[in-house]
Design a protein around this motif. Structure first.
Motif, PDB file in Angstrom:
ATOM      1  N   ALA A 207       0.820  -1.207   0.000  1.00 17.25           N
ATOM      2  CA  ALA A 207       0.000   0.000   0.000  1.00 17.25           C
ATOM      3  C   ALA A 207       0.856   1.261   0.000  1.00 17.25           C
ATOM      4  N   PHE A 208       1.877   1.266   0.827  1.00 17.41           N
ATOM      5  CA  PHE A 208       2.678   2.482   0.952  1.00 17.41           C
ATOM      6  C   PHE A 208       3.510   2.724  -0.303  1.00 17.41           C
ATOM      7  N   ALA A 209       3.968   1.641  -0.935  1.00 19.79           N
ATOM      8  CA  ALA A 209       4.783   1.822  -2.127  1.00 19.79           C
ATOM      9  C   ALA A 209       3.955   2.386  -3.281  1.00 19.79           C
ATOM     10  N   VAL A 210       2.663   2.021  -3.314  1.00 15.13           N
ATOM     11  CA  VAL A 210       1.800   2.600  -4.346  1.00 15.13           C
ATOM     12  C   VAL A 210       1.662   4.098  -4.125  1.00 15.13           C
ATOM     13  N   LYS A 211       1.547   4.487  -2.880  1.00  9.45           N
ATOM     14  CA  LYS A 211       1.296   5.895  -2.582  1.00  9.45           C
ATOM     15  C   LYS A 211       2.575   6.692  -2.406  1.00  9.45           C
TER      16      LYS A 211
END
Lengths: 487, 488
Positions: A207-211
């Motif tokens: 999730a964090f890598a997408v954002k």
């Protein structure tokens, strides 16, 4: 007190939704009222007590907010950027301005929630809440290919965040924490077995890598920016919403230090690669917004480099850079909107020689571009420098590689200025108007403020950084390295 | 040998009793009425009275031990009372939706409302059933009325086919249930859950195979009513063919009753059967999640999409049922409350957009709705986002509770399947939102206005938002008083 920075924008948004028939000045006034008062509250936020009350008894989710450490810094900078953004939106968005401003303010509320939340599930709530307005802004006011862009963005964002939710929900039963509050989790989650930590950390990472965004999960970003409303306002909101770095910093790294130590080297490679790759791609873009999108991606790569070095200096620097690029990248997107208004295109080949007819616009653009490049004394420099310094401790080679992105930034930055403002003169354009000047003043002030006096904000960030550095690398002597006071 | 008189605790079953009496009265009333409006008003009155009695029951149960009737065959514990509330809300909303709809669609026969009330009454009996016979009784009362309702659109092949299909398959499922009951009785000699469980747990019990077979058949019968795959085949057709208010009623009340029955059996009889039963149910839940969501993704019609999504939501409820003994019960009730509001709300909006024969629910018809009917579009957006589990709406909290329950009970793989499938769900729900707001109007919508339906929409929107923002109070009520009893 802490809750007000979330409530003010929300309540203002409610009024704005019903202001469609009102006078444009009323909408502008409402937008400014909401953002300025939020900023004023944010100024007094550091040091105020947080709040914590049971929200969902069955699973012990708390409505816990606190402006500790870096939280207040990010809220403050984001609120500053929101003022010119709302002001510019009120003048540039022609269709359904009230709804647009309302969505913008809901985003602000969500962002403040993301930064202030001290309960994992509450953090997720704001994280997801913010997605809807950004999707709606793109979908309603976006360009002709907006539907594909929406779809791509939605699928990337939702896949990441839903899987993260499983990891979050598993964290409490597995660790036996009393609640989902950060303090309760911090007491027990670092002791989780390595395997458990690893799979939960990987779900968070997704999730964090997408954002963040991080290569290879970044491909929604160029389309997102290219298709957003040509005023650039939605892009600013999108820039503020690049909160993956914050997710790592505030949650993933401190909660799962065991897994962080294992995975961080891999992420460091990805981040360094993202920084360089995006900067190189940016040099060859012909569309202004795509160029800015890649430039922003490159900066986020540097944020990642600072984070995954897992070093005190780098961690602080990454968060400082995260705050600084809100102002600098946000400023560039607003400038792109001003250019579009004059020429009705983002194709760089259509521009040239504008400095003769619009010298003030040229000067401001150059200034913000310099910030983006990382010139000392301007906002981005302390963060970039510290991020790279921190990464240097983890891997000198990767830090050296990531430094190349700063050089590439010089190339695309200067090149962009030349293509826009120098060379043969194309049709003359108007120089800065009053509204535009009013929009740019807070941006310039923010750049100078963050560039010249990083000390106080860095100190606040560092309070939090030390906790992380200690859990990730316990026992290691951590020297106090700070640029505090240094111009 | 003394023969004890019947143990009847009237307070325990006042709510369904009120509905039964109202239904009987309404049938008499209907004889002399052309229009169904007065019958509808009478029904609403009955429902409100039933709700008041239910509230009274809640107070009584919190203070005293008077919560069973007919021995242990009728249980009025907190979950039963909460389920009663859910059923009452669902029924009130369905009646409100029907109020103008029936006239508009030329379906206005006064028997409609008594049937709805009878069905709700059956659902309440099912919810409180502490033994297999009471369960069967409630199930049949509920189902027979719904069979008729689902074929209400006389002369429409689709509706008649749906009703027929539902009836035949439903009768089949009831047969499964009866057979399962017989086998369980054969193995244990009892009908009451607690007594069956005691025999199963006792020394020297050697009929485990027989009892497990019986349990499986009972499971199949209830899975049919809850529309769990692969017993869901009837649901999309019945939901699409039935008049929209009936669809809303079926997708909420029938499901609630079936889930309540499953919860009770899963916390009493099933733990003592072979673990195979739990595993089979887990497979059913996984299948439901996958099939329901994937099928919904490929629907053009919004009503049919919602029909499949209703199937998918049965899967999420199933996740909570698997954790029945612990936090699962409250999670399931909470989720059902949220689901009732948002799902009925979505169908209510749909009934104001589709043609009078329920056709014309294509995605294209929703294009530009955000411009033409901002209020309706905003309401539908709230419902769809809530169904997709986006915070801060009720569906999100429900999702958290359900997944937390499943993870706590150790069903990590199922939880991951459920989450991956909710990503699919976001795509198909958001598609409707996108069409409403991101596209220009293409259709001239029928000018329908109905204050009753609008009221239902306002109530459901308010409920969906408020439950999402303040989830604590409803959860707090669920924690009070007697928890899930299974006749023990």
């Amino acid at each position: 007190m802490t809750l007000t920075v979330i409530l003010i924008p929300l309540i203002t948004a409610l009024f704005l939704f019903f202001s469609e028939a009102a006078d444009p000045l009323v909408r502008r006034f409402l937008g400014l009222l909401g953002t300025v008062s939020t900023f004023l509250v944010a100024l007094y936020l550091p040091g105020t007590p947080g709040m914590s009350s049971l929200w969902l008894p069955g699973v012990n989710v708390y409505f816990a907010l606190s402006p500790d450490g870096a939280s207040a810094v990010l809220v403050l900078v984001a609120s500053l950027v929101m003022i010119p953004t709302a002001l510019y939106a009120s003048g540039r968005v022609e269709r359904r301005t009230g709804s647009f401003l309302a969505l913008l303010l809901i985003m602000q509320a969500g962002l403040n929630g993301i930064f202030l939340a001290k309960d994992l599930i509450l953090f997720y709530l704001f994280w997801e809440l913010t997605l809807i307005p950004s999707l709606m802004m793109l979908g309603i006011w976006g360009g002709t290919k907006r539907r594909q862009a929406v779809q791509k963005y939605l699928i990337y964002a939702v896949t990441g965040s839903f899987l993260m939710l499983v990891g979050m929900l598993a964290l409490r039963p597995l660790s036996g924490a009393a609640s989902y509050r950060l303090e309760d989790l911090l007491a027990v989650t670092p002791a989780l077995p390595a395997g458990t930590q690893l799979w939960i950390f990987l779900l968070f990472t997704l999730a964090f890598a997408v954002k963040l965004p991080l290569w290879p999960l970044h491909s929604w970003l160029p389309d997102f920016h290219e298709q957003n409303h040509p005023s650039g306002v939605a892009d600013v909101a999108g820039t503020l919403y690049k909160v993956g770095g914050w997710g790592f910093f505030a949650w993933a790294l401190p909660l799962l230090p065991g897994a962080a130590a294992v995975v961080a080297p891999v992420l460091l490679v990805l981040a360094a690669f993202t920084a360089v790759y995006a900067a190189v791609i940016a040099t060859s873009q012909t569309n202004l917004k795509r160029l800015l999108a890649y430039a922003s991606l490159s900066h986020m790569g540097l944020v990642g480099v600072g984070l995954f070095g897992l070093h005190l200096t780098g961690l602080s620097g990454a968060i400082y850079l995260l705050a600084a690029q809100m102002v600098s990248t946000g400023g560039l997107f607003l400038l792109s909107g001003m250019l579009y208004e004059r020429r009705k295109t983002f194709e760089l080949s259509e521009y040239g020689g504008l400095s003769r007819s619009a010298p003030a616009l040229a000067a401001v653009t150059l200034f913000v571009l310099f910030t983006s490049i990382g010139v000392p004394g301007l906002a981005n420099f302390p963060g970039e420098f510290m991020s790279l310094l921190g990464a240097f401790h983890a891997s000198p080679w990767l830090a050296a590689l990531a430094t190349l992105s700063v050089i590439a930034a010089g190339v695309y930055g200067v090149n962009l200025y030349q293509r826009l403002y120098q060379d043969r003169e194309t049709q003359p354009v108007a120089d800065l108007r009053e509204l535009e000047l009013a929009v740019l003043v807070p941006i310039l002030a923010g750049i100078l403020w963050l560039g010249l006096a990083p000390g106080p904000q860095l100190e606040r960030i560092e309070v939090q950084t030390r906790i992380i550095a200690q859990t990730v690398q316990p026992g290691e002597e951590i020297p106090m390295v700070t640029l505090g006071g240094r111009p | 040998m003394t023969f004890p008189g019947p143990d009847i605790n009237w307070v325990a079953f006042t709510p369904p009793l009120v509905l039964l009496l109202t239904a009987a009265l309404a049938v008499l009333f209907a004889l002399y009425q052309e229009s169904g409006r007065l019958t509808a008003q009478l029904s609403l009155l009955g429902l409100v009275v039933a709700a008041l009695f239910n509230l009274h029951l809640f107070q009584v149960v919190r203070q005293t031990d008077a919560f069973t009737s007919f021995g242990l065959r009728y249980l009025a514990d907190t979950p039963a009372i909460a389920f009663n509330f859910v059923i009452l809300i669902g029924t009130v909303l369905a009646v409100l939706m029907s109020y103008h709809y029936l006239e508009r669609a030329d379906l206005d026969h006064p028997e409609y409302y008594p049937l709805i009330l009878l069905s709700a009454c059956g659902a309440m009996v099912m919810v409180a059933a502490g033994d297999l016979i009471t369960l069967l009784l409630g199930l049949e009362i509920m189902s027979l009325a719904v069979y008729v309702l689902s074929a209400w659109r006389q002369g429409s092949r689709e509706s008649e086919e749906a009703g027929m299909k539902y009836f035949l398959l439903g009768a089949f499922a009831s047969a499964f249930l009866v057979y399962g009951i017989a086998l369980l009785y054969g193995a244990s000699g009892h009908f009451v859950y607690a007594e069956i469980a005691a025999v199963l747990r006792g020394d020297g019990f050697d009929q485990l195979l027989l009892a497990t077979l019986g349990g499986m058949l009972v499971l199949a019968g209830l899975a049919f009513k809850a529309a769990l795959a692969p017993f869901h085949q009837w649901a999309p057709d019945a939901y699409t063919g039935a008049p929209t208010p009936v669809t809303a009623f079926m997708s909420v009340v029938v499901k609630a009753a079936a889930i309540a029955a499953l919860l009770r059996i899963f916390s009493s009889v099933f733990p003592d059967l072979s673990p195979l039963v739990g595993q089979v149910f887990a497979v059913l839940v996984a299948l439901t999640l996958v099939l329901g969501n994937l099928a919904a993704l490929f629907q053009r019609g919004v009503k049919r999409m919602l029909a499949y999504s209703a199937v998918a939501h049965a899967g999420y409820l199933g996740l909570a049922v698997l954790a029945a003994g612990t936090v699962g019960t409250r999670a399931a009730i909470w989720y059902l409350t949220a689901y009732t509001l948002m799902n009925v709300g979505a169908f209510a909006v749909l009934s104001l957009i589709a043609d009078r024969n329920d056709r014309g629910d294509d995605l294209e018809r929703f294009a530009g709705l955000g411009r033409m009917k901002p209020g309706l579009a905003a309401a539908l957006t709230v419902f769809l986002l809530s169904l997709a589990g986006i915070p801060p709406l009720a569906g999100f909290t429900g999702k958290i509770l359900v997944f937390q329950a499943a993870l706590q009970a150790g069903y990590v793989a199922l939880a991951i399947i459920g989450i991956v499938m909710s990503v699919v769900a976001v795509v198909y729900y958001f598609r409707v939102v996108a069409v409403m707001y991101f596209r220009e109007p293409e259709y001239e919508l029928p000018a329908i206005s109905s204050w009753a339906t609008s009221m239902a929409i306002v109530v459901t929107v308010a409920g969906t938002v408020l439950l999402g923002i303040f989830p604590g109070w409803w959860y707090g009520l669920l924690q009070a008083g007697r928890q899930l009893l299974a006749g023990m």
